[in-house]
Structure formats: structure tokens, C-alpha cells
Enzyme design. Structure first.
Site, mmCIF file in Angstrom:
data_model
loop_
_atom_site.group_PDB
_atom_site.id
_atom_site.type_symbol
_atom_site.label_atom_id
_atom_site.label_comp_id
_atom_site.label_asym_id
_atom_site.label_seq_id
_atom_site.Cartn_x
_atom_site.Cartn_y
_atom_site.Cartn_z
ATOM 1 N N GLY A 1 3.233 -30.674 -35.665
ATOM 2 C CA GLY A 1 3.454 -30.032 -34.376
ATOM 3 C C GLY A 1 2.777 -28.688 -34.305
ATOM 4 N N ALA A 2 3.157 -27.927 -33.257
ATOM 5 C CA ALA A 2 2.503 -26.649 -33.032
ATOM 6 C C ALA A 2 2.813 -25.637 -34.126
ATOM 7 C CB ALA A 2 2.943 -26.094 -31.669
ATOM 8 N N ASP B 1 12.175 -26.273 -24.886
ATOM 9 C CA ASP B 1 11.009 -27.124 -25.163
ATOM 10 C C ASP B 1 11.431 -28.591 -25.247
ATOM 11 O OD1 ASP B 1 8.315 -27.554 -25.489
ATOM 12 O OD2 ASP B 1 8.299 -27.149 -27.643
#
Length: 753
Positions: free
Chosen positions: A484-485, A598
């Protein structure tokens, strides 16, 4: 013949309603206030009133019996909204809207949606009606029942009534009665599927076809009727006197259905003439989590499991919590800190994770003691079903041979004389500061040993790992299972347990905030739809998080990997409800309110049974007195709510927006659907043209369920956060427990839906 009689009855009722309308006309521009002489509008006979009534420390709006103490409320508008103050006003505006205006000037529609009515009436039937220009009915309270049915009122297929919290609080309670499309009238706890394991009353009239309705006659006759006028089943026989006598059917806050009568001549109280059962322990969920129902002089009472106390004494529905601190558990040694205490002849929901067969009760006890995951076990007929807490829907049932076996921490007694001898012995062996220094050294060594060998349980804080330990359990970070980020996720094994290890790959300066947030937020959460944080590492510049392993990856991979592998419609809706339950927990049930910030398919993880929310690196915690916060934009493009970009305070409604976008993805299996204005208009056009199946392609989907899901999603993505429903309301709508009004976006184009 029956059809003709039914037709004549309905025609007579319609004529009566028309006659009553004339006598109780409410004109445009009329208003009410809670403390004035004009606090309600009366029906022609004065029997029913529509307006303000006291609730809690303020006032609510609804329909109630006028002048009959104690006040009997039969319908409530926006029942889950907080009470308004004495400065509120109920307005029937000149443009035909029925609104409730608070003392601060905030406005809510009493009818949930905007209407342009020309007049209104409070009828002697107890029905409050809004009319169009030619006398057509635009809206009526009978179509949106809360917990009560009145004579001539019907509960149609797919509709339900939901109990109130109590006799004085008419907010949504714990139990619901649903008139199912299969012709079955069934009672369930709220927030449960419409399936047999959750029911506790049924009319046993399934497979009788669609369009069956529950009806109540003026003489107390309660029955199920199909569209041909045929009575499928009589629930009550009727025969009550109709002169100066009224009857009311209600699902009570205790979950029981009752038919009441009231003699207007005697001006007494409501009398029970029929009840769905004499067993007050029948309703599932009466006692809350980890509690069970017992009979006390034929009255229902709740008790807690051994080792548990009530969360809120006097409030059974709040459930029970442990009255001991869970000790460190190591598989094989659990028996050293716990004992098993039994509750015989109990019935519980069986949500077992492991079942042992051909064993005796002692073997079941020992198996649970030796398993750190086992917090309780249900033993019956040689089968031992291991359970995790909480246990639900418990009750004593003398005819049931199930034994509830509960793991309870050992409270070790303190022996004063023994302590005195030990102190004396230590005083002889060690003198002065040497004793103190030695004690500190031994304490430090003991703490190190405990930390090295500690494993987690549900109620413990996340464990602190060393980098070397996590390098070992992941085989030097060999198997990558996600990226992921903020980090890469690797598969690992600790003992017999699979884990997921997330290694942050940002620099320490950039990633420290996300790391600290994740540990702080998820470390304090315990919910079946939130991924559990088992431990973490913060050694040097290394920042790692250890989670429970989710075997089926992310929702994104499940939805978008290939059409052949994506879940069917029913499973997708189950996933949506799982996520809604998790977000609701974060918003309303955590000790500290959490805005995730998120919500998206990549942050929803799946195991064999359910969906769970993960990745709390961007989450925002609110103080107890906060409802919103100002902060920089957080989240992922396409899921970020509009208020982030407007510099407005951000509330939990930002998560509701993200959920709405994701719900469209779940419905359509479309990747990263950014719902701009043009796409919204296309969806609304499909709605109005009856082409909603374009959203799901060739998949066979129940059209009513599809319409409902799309309406919920449209409500969630409203530009105005105040129009978005709470996650509790979203869940109720997805479960079919709450009415879904027409969404506010270009509502005129979908008025036919």
C-alpha cells in the site's frame, strides 16, 4: 364472497377517511410549539393528536392518544433524532412542506423527504395524512409504522415495525416484526439477517405467495390477508366491543407482541387482551452480550456469565463485561490461570470456530482450558463447540441439555501469615539497600522474560516485538501478500498462528505519524469487523505492525480480480453490512470516536467468514465533546468527501461518503468508481426508466434489494454532510429495518421508483 366483503370494507373505510378529512383540515401556514396551547392538531373526535409530546429532557413529534393518561404514543417522526427543546416549532409551510425547526434554526422534514402538499388531516383512525391539490394522498403515517399498528392499518410485504427502547423513549429498540415477502410474519432481533436461526416468533405461513399483509380490524381481529381477500391465518380472533372501545397492536420494548384494548368510558389504562407468548425470555437479545435470561416468578430477568458483571446495572440490554483481568495465556498452560465454570441448561447462538465430537464434559473443559483462543464452550451430547466471546441470545431452557462452559480467571487468595513469614525470611537473607537493589534487578529480569514469552488475548494491548523476532517469523520477509501507500505486508507464522506483518517503507520522519496513529487507534479496538492488531515493532528506524491474518486478501482483489471469482449478490450485500457494522463501531461504540478517513476496498480485508476494516494510518480521533475537526485532506481520490476540499469541519459523515462510493463498487463491481455529477444523473435516469440492471450486467439480482442498495448509496454520497445518514441508519436500511426515502439528489427524476 370474501373478496366482495373485503372490497366493501375498504370502500367504507375510504369513505370514512374522506368524511374525517373535512373535519380536521390543517391549512398551509399552520404551526405548533411544544409549550403553547397549540402544541398538537386533534382529530375530529379529539381521540388522536399529531404534534409535540414530552420525551426525555425535551420534546418529540408524533401521533398519540389525546387526553388519555398515561400518554400513549402510536407513531413517532424521525424517531432516532434527539429530542428538541421548548423553542422548537413544527411548521406546515406555505409551500406545503412539513418541517421541524429547532431553536437554533435547523430544519428536518417530518416526512423524511420534501413534499408540496395542499392540506393535512389528523384522522380519527390515528392516521396523519398530507394531501395533494385534488385531494390525493401524498403521504400518510400509516405507511411508515414505528412500533404500533392501529385498526384499519396494514403491514405490507417487506415492511416491519421495530420496538421502542422503553415506554418513555420511542427511539429504535432491540426487536423487529417483519411481514416477509414469502408470506411469513416473523420476529427477529434488530441488526440480524431475515433467516431462521435469528427468529423467535413465526406465523408459519411461508410459501403462501407475495403481497400478504398483516391487518388489524376495529374489533381486535389480527390476521394475514392476501390480495384476493383470502384470510391466510388468524393471529387473534377479534370480537372485542367496538363502541367506545379502541384496540392497539404493538411490539413492546421487551420484544413481545401484544394486543391492547382501551375502554373510553372508564378512562382506565390499556389492557392486554392477547400476547404472542407467555415466555418473556423468548425474545433473542433481551439480555445483551454475555448475559442470559432466567425466569423469576414468571418474570424475565437477566444474569451475567460467571466472571462477568453488568456493564450498566439496571440496563440489561447493555450486556455484561468481565470482572477480572485476563491473564497472559500460553497454549498448553492456560489451565494455570483459569478455571471453567458452568451454566447448565442454557441455549446460546452457536458461533463456534472449532467443534470436537465424541468427548465428555470434562474433556470439553480441558480442551477449552488448553486453547488460548477458547473463551467459552457449549457442550451437548458429546459435542464440544469452542467459542470466542461475546456470547449472544442466552437463556435458561430446562428442556435443553446444553452446558455453557465459561473460562474464568483464578482469583488467588492472599495469605497474611505466609506473607509475614516470607518477608521475615527475606529480611534475614538480605539487608538494607542490598535487598531493595536485588528486588529491582529481579523485577526487571521478570518483566523481560514475560515480554519475551507473552502472547496476546482479545483483551490485551498489542505486544512489542523486536525486529529480529519479526524477521524470523516472516522468514526474512520472504512472502509478500500486499502493498500500500505506507508499507508492504508479509506473511508470517507465530507458533501455530498465521499473521500479517506490515513493514512501513516511508522514511521515519514521514511515516511516524501514521505508525503512531495506527498503534493508538487499532490497538484499542475489539470488534468482529475490525482487523485486530496483535503487536508492533519500533526499533531504530524500523516500524512494523503485526495483524491477524486475513486469508482472502482485500475486498478490491475479491471484487475486481475476475468476474468468475467475484462473490454473488447476496454475499456482496453481506460484505457491505459487515463493513457498515465495523464503521458504526468506530463512530458510536468505541471509547473514543474514530473517523477512519480512508474507507475503500483496498482497506477492507476478507477471511472465510466476514469482512474487516483495516489500515488506520490516516484515522482521526475525536474528543468526547467533539463532533467535528479541522484537518488537512486525508484519504484517497475518488473516496474523499466534498467537505474536505471546502475547508469545512470534518465529521464521521466523511466516512459515510466514502462508504457510499464503495457501496456502488460493491453493487456494480466497478473499479474506482468516481461518482461525478454526470454519472449520478445516469444512475438516476436508469432508476426512472427501470433500467437499473445495467448496474449489475447479466447477474441475476433481486430488483427490490438492488433498488434499496442504490438508494442507500445515493444518500451516503450527498454533497451536504447533514443529509447523509448516520452509519447506524445506513446499517438499518441495508438490513431492511428502516424505511429508505427517495434520495435528495435530483429527487424529481426518481419519484417513480
Amino acid at each position: 364472497m370474501a373478496f366482495i366483503i373485503c372490497f366493501l370494507f375498504l370502500s367504507a373505510s375510504a369513505s370514512l377517511a374522506t368524511a374525517q378529512e373535512t373535519g380536521s383540515n390543517i391549512r398551509l401556514g399552520s404551526s405548533l410549539s411544544p409549550t403553547s396551547n397549540s402544541s398538537s392538531w386533534l382529530s375530529p373526535s379529539g381521540l388522536y393528536a399529531f404534534g409535540f409530546y414530552p420525551q426525555g429532557q425535551g420534546y418529540a413529534v408524533g401521533v398519540f392518544l389525546a387526553g388519555i393518561p398515561p400518554r400513549t404514543v402510536v407513531w413517532t417522526a424521525n424517531r432516532d433524532d434527539p429530542p428538541v427543546s421548548a423553542g422548537a416549532t413544527l411548521l406546515f409551510t406555505n409551500d406545503g412542506r412539513l418541517i421541524l425547526r429547532s431553536s437554533q434554526g435547523q430544519e428536518n422534514y417530518v416526512t423524511a423527504v420534501a413534499l408540496s402538499a395542499h392540506s393535512a388531516s389528523m384522522l380519527d383512525s390515528g392516521n396523519f395524512v398530507l394531501y395533494g391539490p385534488k385531494g390525493s394522498v401524498l403521504w400518510e403515517s400509516f405507511d411508515y409504522p414505528t412500533d404500533t399498528l392501529l385498526p384499519t392499518q396494514r403491514l405490507l410485504g417487506g415492511q416491519q415495525i421495530i420496538s421502542s427502547i422503553s415506554a418513555t423513549n420511542h427511539s429504535t429498540g432491540l426487536f423487529r416484526l417483519k411481514m416477509q415477502h414469502d408470506g411469513n410474519l416473523v420476529q427477529y432481533p434488530v441488526n440480524t439477517p431475515d433467516t431462521a436461526p435469528y427468529s423467535y416468533f413465526t406465523s408459519w405461513t411461508d410459501k403462501t405467495g407475495d403481497n400478504v399483509s398483516l391487518n388489524l380490524d376495529v374489533d381486535g381481529h389480527l390476521f394475514l390477508l392476501n390480495t384476493t381477500g383470502y384470510v391466510i391465518k388468524n393471529i387473534t380472533t377479534g370480537g372485542l366491543p367496538t363502541k367506545r372501545m379502541i384496540c392497539i397492536f404493538r411490539i413492546g420494548s421487551d420484544g413481545l407482541m401484544r394486543l391492547y384494548s382501551y375502554d373510553l368510558n372508564q378512562k382506565g389504562t390499556l389492557s392486554v387482551v392477547w400476547s404472542s407468548t407467555n415466555d418473556e425470555c423468548d425474545p433473542k437479545g433481551l439480555c445483551g452480550l454475555n448475559g442470559f435470561c432466567v425466569k423469576n416468578d414468571q418474570q424475565a430477568a437477566c444474569q451475567c456469565l460467571p466472571g462477568f458483571d453488568f456493564v450498566e446495572p439496571g440496563n440489561w440490554a447493555a450486556g455484561c463485561e468481565r470482572n477480572f483481568t485476563a491473564e497472559t495465556c500460553k497454549t498448553g498452560d492456560a489451565g494455570a490461570s483459569y478455571v471453567i465454570q458452568g451454566v447448565d441448561n442454557t441455549l446460546w447462538e452457536d458461533d463456534s470456530y472449532s467443534v470436537l465430537s465424541s468427548t465428555d464434559k470434562d474433556g470439553c473443559k480441558q480442551a477449552c482450558l488448553e486453547d488460548c483462543n477458547c473463551e467459552a464452550a457449549l457442550y451437548k451430547g458429546g459435542n464440544c463447540s469452542k467459542q470466542r466471546l461475546p456470547l449472544r441470545y442466552g437463556r435458561i431452557l430446562i428442556t435443553d441439555a446444553t452446558s455453557g462452559l465459561i473460562k474464568v480467571g483464578i482469583v488467588k487468595p492472599v495469605n497474611a501469615s505466609q506473607n509475614k513469614k516470607e518477608i521475615t525470611r527475606m529480611g534475614i537473607l538480605f539487608l538494607g539497600l542490598s535487598l531493595l537493589a536485588f528486588g529491582f534487578v529481579m523485577m526487571a529480569i521478570s518483566l523481560v522474560i514475560i515480554c519475551k514469552n507473552n502472547v496476546w488475548t482479545k483483551d490485551q494491548a498489542p505486544r512489542l516485538f523486536t525486529y529480529a523476532e519479526l524477521e524470523l517469523v516472516t522468514d526474512s520477509f520472504k512472502e509478500q501478500i500486499g502493498r500500500g501507500a505506507f508499507g508492504t505486508v508479509y506473511k508470517g507464522v507465530i507458533g501455530q498462528k498465521m499473521v500479517a506483518v506490515k513493514r512501513l517503507h516511508k522514511s521515519l520522519a514521514e511515516g511516524e505519524r501514521e505508525f503512531q496513529t495506527e498503534v493508538e487507534v487499532i490497538g484499542r479496538t475489539h470488534h468482529r469487523n475490525v482487523v485486530r492488531l496483535l503487536g508492533y515493532c519500533m526499533e531504530g528506524t524500523n516500524r512494523l505492525l503485526v495483524y491477524e491474518y486475513m486469508s482472502n486478501g482485500s475486498l478490491a482483489s475479491v471484487l475486481f480480480k475476475s468476474p468468475e471469482s467475484r462473490p454473488f449478490w447476496k454475499k456482496r450485500m453481506e460484505i457491505a453490512r459487515d463493513i457498515a457494522r465495523g464503521v458504526l463501531y468506530l463512530h458510536e461504540e468505541c471509547e473514543t470516536q474514530i473517523i477512519h478517513c480512508d474507507i475503500k476496498p483496498q482497506n477492507i480485508l476478507m477471511d472465510e467468514n466476514r469482512a474487516k476494516i483495516s489500515d488506520f494510518g490516516l484515522a482521526k480521533l475525536l474528543n468526547a465533546d467533539q463532533t467535528g475537526t479541522f484537518t488537512g485532506i486525508r484519504g484517497t481520490d475518488g473516496y474523499v468527501a466534498p467537505e474536505w476540499h471546502r475547508g469545512q469541519p470534518v465529521t464521521v459523515k466523511a466516512d459515510v461518503y466514502s462508504f457510499g462510493i464503495m457501496l456502488f463498487e460493491i453493487i456494480c463491481c466497478w473499479r474506482r468508481m468516481e461518482v461525478d455529477l454526470l454519472q449520478r444523473e445516469a444512475i438516476l435516469e436508469w432508476f426512472s426508466n427501470g433500467e437499473i440492471r445495467k448496474l449489475t450486467g447479466d447477474e441475476k439480482v433481486d430488483e427490490d434489494e438492488l433498488k434499496a442498495a442504490i438508494k442507500v448509496a445515493l444518500w451516503c454520497i450527498s454533497d451536504d454532510p447533514t443529509l447523509r445518514p448516520s452509519m447506524k441508519r445506513v446499517l438499518l436500511m441495508l438490513e431492511g429495518s428502516a424505511e429508505i426515502p427517495v434520495p435528495p439528489i435530483a429527487s424529481s427524476s426518481i419519484c417513480t421508483v
